[in-house]
Design an enzyme around this catalytic site. Structure first.
Site, mmCIF file in Angstrom:
data_model
loop_
_atom_site.group_PDB
_atom_site.id
_atom_site.type_symbol
_atom_site.label_atom_id
_atom_site.label_comp_id
_atom_site.label_asym_id
_atom_site.label_seq_id
_atom_site.Cartn_x
_atom_site.Cartn_y
_atom_site.Cartn_z
ATOM 1 N N ARG A 148 0.838 -1.204 0.000
ATOM 2 C CA ARG A 148 0.000 0.000 0.000
ATOM 3 C C ARG A 148 0.873 1.255 0.000
ATOM 4 O O ARG A 148 1.987 1.253 0.521
ATOM 5 C CB ARG A 148 -0.896 -0.005 1.239
ATOM 6 C CG ARG A 148 -1.930 1.118 1.270
ATOM 7 C CD ARG A 148 -3.134 0.694 2.067
ATOM 8 N NE ARG A 148 -4.104 1.744 2.356
ATOM 9 C CZ ARG A 148 -5.022 2.189 1.505
ATOM 10 N NH1 ARG A 148 -5.066 1.717 0.276
ATOM 11 N NH2 ARG A 148 -5.893 3.115 1.869
ATOM 12 N N THR A 418 -10.124 1.358 -7.573
ATOM 13 C CA THR A 418 -9.609 -0.006 -7.461
ATOM 14 C C THR A 418 -10.069 -1.006 -8.511
ATOM 15 O O THR A 418 -11.010 -0.801 -9.255
ATOM 16 C CB THR A 418 -9.830 -0.637 -6.067
ATOM 17 O OG1 THR A 418 -11.199 -0.877 -5.864
ATOM 18 C CG2 THR A 418 -9.230 0.173 -4.986
ATOM 19 N N THR A 436 -5.027 -0.359 -6.600
ATOM 20 C CA THR A 436 -5.754 0.902 -6.664
ATOM 21 C C THR A 436 -4.865 2.121 -6.854
ATOM 22 O O THR A 436 -3.689 2.097 -6.498
ATOM 23 C CB THR A 436 -6.574 1.098 -5.368
ATOM 24 O OG1 THR A 436 -7.396 2.257 -5.498
ATOM 25 C CG2 THR A 436 -5.681 1.289 -4.153
ATOM 26 N N ASN A 438 -6.816 4.808 -5.906
ATOM 27 C CA ASN A 438 -7.876 5.481 -5.144
ATOM 28 C C ASN A 438 -8.933 6.059 -6.084
ATOM 29 O O ASN A 438 -9.635 5.295 -6.724
ATOM 30 C CB ASN A 438 -7.310 6.504 -4.170
ATOM 31 C CG ASN A 438 -8.264 6.765 -3.014
ATOM 32 O OD1 ASN A 438 -9.170 5.990 -2.764
ATOM 33 N ND2 ASN A 438 -8.077 7.865 -2.295
ATOM 34 N N GLU A 457 -3.924 8.431 -2.632
ATOM 35 C CA GLU A 457 -4.212 7.585 -1.472
ATOM 36 C C GLU A 457 -4.148 8.350 -0.155
ATOM 37 O O GLU A 457 -4.707 7.902 0.852
ATOM 38 C CB GLU A 457 -3.224 6.411 -1.437
ATOM 39 C CG GLU A 457 -3.847 5.100 -1.060
ATOM 40 C CD GLU A 457 -4.858 4.595 -2.073
ATOM 41 O OE1 GLU A 457 -5.997 4.346 -1.661
ATOM 42 O OE2 GLU A 457 -4.525 4.460 -3.266
ATOM 43 N N ASP A 460 -7.180 8.712 1.990
ATOM 44 C CA ASP A 460 -7.689 7.656 2.875
ATOM 45 C C ASP A 460 -7.261 7.850 4.327
ATOM 46 O O ASP A 460 -7.690 7.110 5.211
ATOM 47 C CB ASP A 460 -7.234 6.272 2.394
ATOM 48 C CG ASP A 460 -7.995 5.829 1.143
ATOM 49 O OD1 ASP A 460 -8.878 6.579 0.694
ATOM 50 O OD2 ASP A 460 -7.700 4.736 0.630
ATOM 51 N N SER A 489 -10.419 -0.285 2.802
ATOM 52 C CA SER A 489 -11.524 -1.254 2.771
ATOM 53 C C SER A 489 -11.210 -2.448 1.880
ATOM 54 O O SER A 489 -12.028 -3.368 1.771
ATOM 55 C CB SER A 489 -12.790 -0.584 2.224
ATOM 56 O OG SER A 489 -13.148 0.518 3.009
#
Ligand code: NAG
Ligand code: NAG
Ligand code: NAG
Ligand code: NAG
Length: 633
Positions: A148, A418, A436, A438, A457, A460, A489
């Protein structure tokens, strides 16, 4: 009558691609199907296969192997050997081509991820990040690769205070990309094909051009102002000043060059070399804070997959900063208290599910990056059957409640975008990947010299200044710190039954992922719907605040209409739910493995086993809500 193995059926389209027999899609719902095969007698067979477990779920879970197989639907393929379910047909084929060359599921995953990054650049790419769950069939090891995006070193808790828009769009919204590093790490451990080979299909698509499919075409129209405002996006999606549309050929020559460099020189050229230098230069020029040190310091996190045993299945998924596996675990633990499958079916079952989801949403916002915040207590609560039982006592069949009832303390973060794909290879190694940037087109910036779309991102994360009288306070566990990863998520899962692979599942669509994945899981694995119906069936979503159930009412790209039945809607309204229609909110891909004959199951030495690993029929489904198609070998 049984199902012949995929490789014995001639395929009009491509003999190597499984049972794509009929090119005409059959509309959903399908009151009368022209072609189907009933898999019969599986009650007895699965009883033999899974005879050891004697839970009250057993009687119904057996039925999941008793469904109809919609041969002829383009969204479904079968194979005894290997399958890929991506949200783009070309990329499923790219993945399958790697399996056909003898690649491990991870080889296929790398090639598939690179492909979707090229043909669906609004959703994912090497400028973004991903979660990947891998289960090795031979060792039973299950790993979670966290690739990530990470807050840059110059990021800070209040960096968006003066201009909140910069958290959502533009170069400041970008986290340090992790996708290439993560794919490489997984390939180093499991890959069998040369790294370079995995890049060739994506390079060809970017260099020689690819046709814009409907989903990208729609996003280009929807986000045309973003595209027109950014020189990099214009270069790719509006060359010669005219926006491309569905059916046009799109080229991303700079991305092809970047991919070629990484193919030849490895990910170092991105994280500590010329591609990275070009990217950093473009980001700086646009006003961002990414540095070469940020790229050099990026670390993939590899952990054991989070393991949850519930309703007779073992679920393997991502630990935090994903809230997905914990969310699914908590909901299933709550629903387990009803003790039978019947209790969670139909409109009342849906009401119970919605209530469980609302409780889950309230608690999940306590989660954050475990490298920065201590989430031990919330992890153990969300996986604890006794905690779930306490929550279960607070669910009433006759009514729903306002958000306060669920003891929600923190405002939800709402992620977007995503792409998800599932892969199983000939040895039954299984890979589940959600990737992703985002928002659609990430932060709305494409680095002109590398062709890479920058993620957004950072949106988030929660920030202290996102506090307003009509929302809950922002979640401190998810505040920005340099090197921290935002809550997500994304829910890539691998499902086991009695230590054998039962399925791979996951979805895209931000906050709607957890509701979508759990509904597909329950539909197939618990309620016994066949895989295609499990994915196609109308879904509901909830965000806790506003206190609204969103129900699907949508006609998808190939003309199928998906709508929650009226009587279900009315039932929910009678329970006090406010209901509202929603379009395409989440996309799910699903692979399941089914079990064929009692003889094979009874004799482990038979040809249906490699060692202790059962080799059943693989069925792969790509969600018709997006224009994806699965592929098989
Ligand atoms: C980056 O590359 C330089 C040489 O070009 C090397 O000395 C250094 O160790 C590399 N750093 C990382 C983190 O790979
Ligand atoms: C994390 O919190 C738990 C209790 O919630 C505590 O037992 C544990 O010691 C804490 N861990 C650290 C590293 O502080
Ligand atoms: C992102 O998600 C939020 C919350 O679900 C939604 O309001 C917003 O429209 C989405 N943005 C895009 C660009 O899809
Ligand atoms: C579903 O959408 C259609 C338009 O596509 C509309 O006519 C219909 O009223 C909607 N029904 C519900 C229940 O939302």
């Amino acid at each position: 009558m049984g199902i012949p193995p995929a490789n014995s059926i001639s395929d009009t389209e491509n003999p190597l691609l499984g049972i794509h027999k009929n090119d005409t899609p059959i509309p959903f719902p399908k009151p009368k199907r022209a072609k189907f095969v009933i898999l019969f007698a599986f009650l007895i067979l699965t009883g033999l296969a899974f005879g050891s477990s004697k839970t009250s779920w057993l009687s119904k879970t057996q039925q999941n192997f008793n469904g109809e197989v919609h041969i002829g639907d383009p969204e479904i393929v079968e194979s005894a050997k290997g399958v890929v379910a991506a949200d783009d047909a070309r990329c499923s084929k790219v993945g399958a081509s790697m399996l056909r060359r003898g690649g491990h599921a991870i080889d296929a995953a790398v090639a598939t991820a690179l492909c979707v990054g090229v043909v669906n650049p609004m959703a994912s790419g090497i400028g973004g990040g991903a979660f990947m769950v891998v289960r090795s069939a031979s060792t039973s090891e299950a790993l979670a690769f966290d690739m990530r995006e990470t807050a840059p070193a110059a990021a800070s808790e209040n960096m968006y205070k003066n201009d909140p828009k910069t958290k959502v769009s533009g170069p400041l919204s970008m986290g340090v990309p992790g996708e290439l590093a993560g794919l490489h790490e997984a390939w180093k451990k499991y890959g069998r094909l040369p790294w370079k080979t995995l890049f060739q299909p994506a390079i060809q698509l970017a260099k020689n051009g690819f046709k814009i499919h409907g989903y990208l075409g729609n996003d280009i129209i929807k986000h045309q102002n973003t595209i027109k405002a950014d020189p990099g996006l214009r270069q790719v999606f509006a060359p010669n000043g005219k926006l491309l549309q569905t059916g046009d050929i799109c080229y991303n020559l700079k991305l092809a060059e970047s991919l070629e460099a990484v193919a030849e020189q490895g990910p170092e050229v991105f994280y500590n070399g010329t591609v990275g230098e070009r990217l950093v230069k473009d980001v700086k020029k646009a006003g961002g804070i990414l540095t070469m040190d940020d790229l050099r310091n990026y670390k993939v996190r590899v952990n054991n997959a989070l393991t949850v045993d519930v309703m007779g299945y073992r679920i393997l998924g991502m630990p935090p900063p994903s809230s997905g596996t914990l969310g699914i675990a908590m909901i299933l633990n709550i629903l387990s208290n009803y003790g039978s499958t019947n209790a969670i079916e139909g409109p009342l079952g849906l009401h119970r599910l919605i209530e469980a989801m609302k409780h889950m949403l309230a608690i999940r916002m306590n989660l954050g990056d475990p490298a920065f915040v201590n989430v031990t207590k919330y992890m153990s609560d969300m996986t604890s059957p006794s905690f779930a039982k306490e929550i279960w006592h607070k669910i009433y069949d006759k009514t729903t409640f306002p958000p306060e009832y669920y003891l929600s303390r923190w405002n939800q973060v709402q992620d977007n975008g995503t792409s998800h794909f599932c892969i199983v290879d000939a040895e039954r190694n299984a890979v589940s990947v959600t990737t992703t940037v985002n928002y659609p087109f990430g932060g709305g910036v494409l680095s002109p010299s590398t062709g890479i779309v920058l993620n957004n991102e950072m949106d988030d994360f929660s920030t202290p200044t996102e506090d307003s009288p009509d929302t809950l306070p922002p979640a401190p566990a998810n505040f920005i710190q340099p090197g921290k990863r935002p809550l997500s998520s994304m829910t890539p899962l691998v499902i086991l039954k009695d230590d054998q692979l039962a399925g791979v599942i996951g979805g895209s669509g931000g906050m709607n992922i957890i509701p979508a994945v759990i509904q597909v899981f329950l539909n197939h694995f618990i309620q016994g719907m066949d895989p295609l119906t499990a994915v196609q069936s109308a879904r509901v979503y909830h965000k806790l605040i506003p206190n609204v159930v969103s129900y699907e009412n949508v006609t998808v790209l190939d003309g199928e209409h998906i709508e929650l039945p009226e009587q279900t809607r009315l039932f929910l309204e009678k329970r006090g739910h406010q209901v509202k229609p929603i379009g395409i909110a989440a996309i799910c891909q699903l692979i399941v493995q089914t079990f064929e004959s009692s003889v094979d199951l009874g004799h482990k030495t038979g040809r249906k086993f490699i060692g202790d690993t059962y080799l059943g029929t693989l069925t792969a489904v790509s969600d018709p809500r997006k224009d994806g198609r699965p592929a098989a070998i």
